[in-house]
Design an enzyme around this catalytic site. Structure first.
Site, mmCIF file in Angstrom:
data_model
loop_
_atom_site.group_PDB
_atom_site.id
_atom_site.type_symbol
_atom_site.label_atom_id
_atom_site.label_comp_id
_atom_site.label_asym_id
_atom_site.label_seq_id
_atom_site.Cartn_x
_atom_site.Cartn_y
_atom_site.Cartn_z
ATOM 1 N N HIS A 263 23.088 108.749 20.974
ATOM 2 C CA HIS A 263 23.728 109.107 22.251
ATOM 3 C C HIS A 263 25.250 109.001 22.237
ATOM 4 O O HIS A 263 25.879 109.248 23.263
ATOM 5 C CB HIS A 263 23.195 108.219 23.380
ATOM 6 C CG HIS A 263 21.786 108.545 23.785
ATOM 7 N ND1 HIS A 263 21.486 109.537 24.701
ATOM 8 C CD2 HIS A 263 20.603 108.017 23.406
ATOM 9 C CE1 HIS A 263 20.176 109.594 24.867
ATOM 10 N NE2 HIS A 263 19.614 108.689 24.088
ATOM 11 N N LYS A 454 32.073 109.404 37.396
ATOM 12 C CA LYS A 454 31.395 108.950 36.175
ATOM 13 C C LYS A 454 31.977 107.584 35.824
ATOM 14 O O LYS A 454 32.928 107.129 36.470
ATOM 15 C CB LYS A 454 31.602 109.940 35.023
ATOM 16 C CG LYS A 454 33.048 110.390 34.826
ATOM 17 C CD LYS A 454 33.173 111.446 33.750
ATOM 18 C CE LYS A 454 32.735 112.792 34.228
ATOM 19 N NZ LYS A 454 31.719 113.444 33.461
ATOM 20 N N ARG A 455 31.407 106.910 34.821
ATOM 21 C CA ARG A 455 31.972 105.630 34.399
ATOM 22 C C ARG A 455 33.451 105.791 34.071
ATOM 23 O O ARG A 455 33.867 106.819 33.535
ATOM 24 C CB ARG A 455 31.229 105.091 33.168
ATOM 25 C CG ARG A 455 29.878 104.461 33.481
ATOM 26 C CD ARG A 455 29.957 103.227 34.375
ATOM 27 N NE ARG A 455 30.444 102.056 33.699
ATOM 28 C CZ ARG A 455 29.666 101.029 33.309
ATOM 29 N NH1 ARG A 455 28.386 101.036 33.533
ATOM 30 N NH2 ARG A 455 30.204 99.981 32.707
ATOM 31 N N LYS A 460 36.868 109.663 29.046
ATOM 32 C CA LYS A 460 36.489 110.561 30.143
ATOM 33 C C LYS A 460 37.719 111.060 30.914
ATOM 34 O O LYS A 460 37.632 111.928 31.768
ATOM 35 C CB LYS A 460 35.492 109.862 31.075
ATOM 36 C CG LYS A 460 34.149 109.619 30.389
ATOM 37 C CD LYS A 460 33.177 108.894 31.307
ATOM 38 C CE LYS A 460 31.890 108.478 30.610
ATOM 39 N NZ LYS A 460 30.947 109.586 30.383
ATOM 40 N N THR A 544 25.324 114.346 31.813
ATOM 41 C CA THR A 544 24.271 114.909 32.665
ATOM 42 C C THR A 544 24.795 115.158 34.079
ATOM 43 O O THR A 544 24.258 115.991 34.805
ATOM 44 C CB THR A 544 23.036 113.985 32.727
ATOM 45 O OG1 THR A 544 23.472 112.637 32.929
ATOM 46 C CG2 THR A 544 22.232 114.058 31.445
ATOM 47 N N LYS A 548 24.074 118.167 37.015
ATOM 48 C CA LYS A 548 23.722 117.896 38.419
ATOM 49 C C LYS A 548 24.632 118.685 39.356
ATOM 50 O O LYS A 548 24.176 119.298 40.328
ATOM 51 C CB LYS A 548 23.815 116.393 38.704
ATOM 52 C CG LYS A 548 22.751 115.594 37.970
ATOM 53 C CD LYS A 548 23.063 114.102 37.901
ATOM 54 C CE LYS A 548 22.130 113.420 36.899
ATOM 55 N NZ LYS A 548 22.481 112.009 36.657
#
Length: 722
Positions: A263, A454-455, A460, A544, A548
């Protein structure tokens, strides 16, 4: 309720009692037993496995305290314990009759002529809790089994170290703590005992002596990242020490049983357990790992004699700076299949991260692009859109999301365009009202909702969004009379408590913004216009959240990273806002060197924003507050924020230009929804089932118990044929 087809009936029944179902749903505690992506993916997979009629179980830990609750206090993240079991959990059933012993510590006794024996261990009892997982409208109910450690009432619970007390809150970061290794082995040991008990039960009526030869035909175990990697030596220990199989037979069965999903490729996230710690906690397992490694290295040496570099690169034991067990290598060697979670990620795994392994066994490596369950991420969270789609193309799309393609026929239908825009506007209004009520924040529901949820992590690149906010602010200040497309920028996410830079990023965001919303993600997804998926190319395995938002009618601004690449393939790159360096360009820059200063000096708006942060414009009482962020951006930014800045800002201008034309915007929204069918977790699970586990999904609906016995027997016959 949705999966059992009972939602309307339950809403009505609760209403008759003078209550409101939404209020009850709001009160229910969420079982936040994971850090986000990984656990949430598993939840989608369980829903799909039950919906596809697969006899599958999910195994995990029943943490007393899940992922922390986040408060923002004066702009800083504050963590609070997630006491989710405070009022009990009605969905679980404790199964004390299946309580299992799990062993730790001790030593290995080796007598001449006898097999090694793990003795003098400390025993912890694992208490299983079953949670039902219903499939969608097929009368199938699977089981999730979570284990908690059982501590007798006579012990002082505060003195006893509780293995399942709390979830480690790190996402994409490895912290080699003893308690964490205990947790990982605890769930693995309990799982394998349960699996073997069930296997033996099916064999009990046979007249033949018990044989494990058929074990891989009856059992497939998917390792969700390396966290359950100890299952490989544990199954070997059971086969060799307990069931008395010879080593080669045991190893063959073990390899055929396991498959491994990787992952992440971030080096700081890969698990590397110190040998010293493993020797203390699980001495027999370390011996088994050494023997697996010896056989593995002998094999490599036979194929590549004298290639010592390759042998050390591929070893399960890393030697430099204290011996460590490389858990990803253990998973690859101990599994018959290995997969990444998006095409670009699986490519990186094959060509870079695990190149030596894929060269040796190319047939072992696969891709399985992640997916999300449309039951949770459309029907439940966006009923208005789900109903609209059902009216347009029928209800069957819920079990076959590829049918969303049929929406392409309505791209130029004025009435449908109006209806889609209205659903989005209603969701935005609802979210705006929620913010007003809960946070006393007033936002413009007609503005473009620009969402980065998101985290919080450097890769990111929430900092890129933050710099864009400052850029827009400066443009308005510079030219207040210019027509400007109104935006509400919403950034949300938790930072791991020990991740200093992530916590500083939260403080910077809250200092720059009037409001940052960090909690109501579910109400937010249906209301989002623009979804931010802006990780540096090559760093996000899949994502993911991107799926969504797409399914719920948001447009995506993103880099060619993770599943964004496949989203662009499905919808057409012209229907996403793609910007930034591609993977190859990032690699080229890594080779040549990244010079942040060059961008700073050549991009006046970037320079202005950075200077404002540096000089205390957003922290007047503490001008130096963000010096760590500034220092990182200039001197050790692995994720090259400045390199993609100009491309990002220009791309955002294209977003604003399109948003002006609401009809064209909505057309693009419809094209995106129509292209999101690939990203159902049903598709993902069908691929795992047929290409890794060797089982076939079925769309047979099991008759309810109230139906005559003949119907049940007919179904049983059909299932036997399958």
């Amino acid at each position: 309720m949705i999966n059992l087809g009972l939602q309307t009936a339950c809403d009505e029944a609760v209403y008759q009692l003078g209550l409101d179902m939404e209020d009850l749903e709001e009160m229910e505690e969420d079982a936040g037993l994971g850090n986000g992506g990984l656990g949430r993916l598993a939840a989608c997979f369980l829903d799909s496995m039950a919906t596809l009629g697969l006899a599958a179980y999910g195994y995990g830990i029943r943490y007393e305290y899940g992922i922390f609750n986040q408060r923002i206090n004066h702009g800083w993240q504050v963590e609070e314990a997630d006491d989710w079991l405070r009022y009990g959990n009605p969905w679980e059933k404790a199964r004390p009759e299946f309580m299992l012993p799990v062993h730790f510590y001790g030593r290995v006794e080796e007598k001449e002529g006898a097999e090694p024996k793990w003795v003098d261990t400390q025993v912890v009892l694992a208490m299983p809790y079953d949670t039902p997982i219903p499939g969608y409208m097929n009368n199938t109910v699977n089981t999730m089994l979570n284990v908690g450690d059982y501590i007798q009432a006579v012990l002082d619970r505060n003195l006893a170290e509780n293995i399942s007390r709390v979830l480690y809150p790190n996402d994409n970061f490895f912290e080699g703590k003893e308690l964490r290794l205990k947790q990982e082995y605890f769930v693995v040991a309990a799982t394998l005992q349960d699996v073997i008990r069930r296997f033996k039960t099916t064999k009990r009526n046979s007249s033949k002596p018990l044989s494990f030869d058929s074990f891989p035909d009856k059992v497939a175990i998917q390792l969700n990242d390396t966290h359950p990697a100890m299952a490989i030596p544990e199954l070997m220990r059971i086969f060799v020490d307990v069931e008395k199989l010879d080593w080669d037979t045991a190893w063959d069965i073990t390899k055929q049983t396991f498959a491994y999903t990787n992952h992440t490729v971030l080096p700081e996230a890969l698990e590397r357990w110190p040998v010293e710690l493993m020797e203390k906690l699980l001495p027999r397992h370390l011996q088994i790992i050494y023997r697996i490694n010896q056989t593995h290295l002998d094999h490599i040496a036979s194929l590549f004699p004298d290639d010592m570099d390759r042998i050390s690169r591929m070893s399960l034991i890393e030697e430099g700076g204290g011996k460590r067990v490389n858990m990803a290598h253990l998973c690859i060697v101990g599994s018959h299949k290995v997969n990444g979670v998006a095409e670009i990620h699986s490519d990186i795994i094959r060509k870079e991260t695990f190149r030596d392994f894929s060269k040796m066994e190319p047939e072992k490596f696969q891709n399985k692009t992640n997916g999300i369950t449309p039951r949770r991420w459309l029907l439940l969270c966006n009923p208005g859109l789900a109903d609209l789609i059902a009216e347009a193309i029928g209800e069957d799309y819920v079990k076959d999301l590829t049918q969303l393609r049929n929406l392409n026929d309505l791209v130029d239908d004025d009435a449908f365009i109006r209806d889609v825009a209205k659903v989005k506007q209603d969701n935005k209004l609802k979210f705006a009202q929620y913010l007003e009520k809960e946070y006393k924040v007033d936002i413009n529901p007609s503005s473009l909702f620009d969402v980065h949820v998101k985290r919080i992590h450097e890769y990111k690149r929430q900092l890129l969004t933050c710099l864009h906010v400052i850029c827009m602010y400066n443009r308005i200040k510079r030219n207040p009379t210019k027509v400007f497309i109104p935006r509400t920028v919403i950034i949300g996410g938790k930072a791991a408590p020990g991740y200093h830079m992530a916590k500083m990023i939260i403080k910077l965001i809250t200092s720059v913004a009037d409001v940052v919303n960090y909690d109501p993600v579910i109400g937010l997804i249906p209301a989002t216009d623009l979804s931010e998926q802006i990780s540096t190319a090559g760093t996000e395995a899949s994502g993911t959240g991107n799926m969504k938002f797409m399914l719920n009618g948001a447009l995506t601004i993103g880099t060619m990273d993770g599943a964004n690449v496949e989203m662009a393939e499905e919808a057409g790159e012209e229907n996403l806002f793609i910007f930034g360096m591609r993977v190859e360009e990032v690699a080229e820059m890594d080779k040549e060197g990244y010079d942040a200063m060059e961008y700073y000096e050549n991009l006046p708006e970037l320079k202005q924003a950075i200077d404002q942060i540096k000089m205390g414009y957003f922290s007047p009482t503490q001008p130096e507050m963000f010096s760590d962020i500034i220092n990182m951006l200039f001197h050790h930014d692995r994720f090259k924020v400045f390199a993609d800045y100009e491309s990002y800002v220009k791309c955002q201008e294209r977003v604003s230009a399109l948003y002006k034309d609401q009809t064209e915007w909505t057309r693009m929204v419809i094209k995106n929804i129509a292209a999101s069918g690939k990203f159902s977790s049903d598709r993902t699970i069908k691929e795992y089932a047929t290409e890794i586990w060797g089982v076939e999904p079925t769309d047979l609906k099991i008759p309810p118990p109230s139906e005559p016995r003949e119907a049940l027997e007919e179904t049983a016959r059909a299932l036997r044929k399958i």
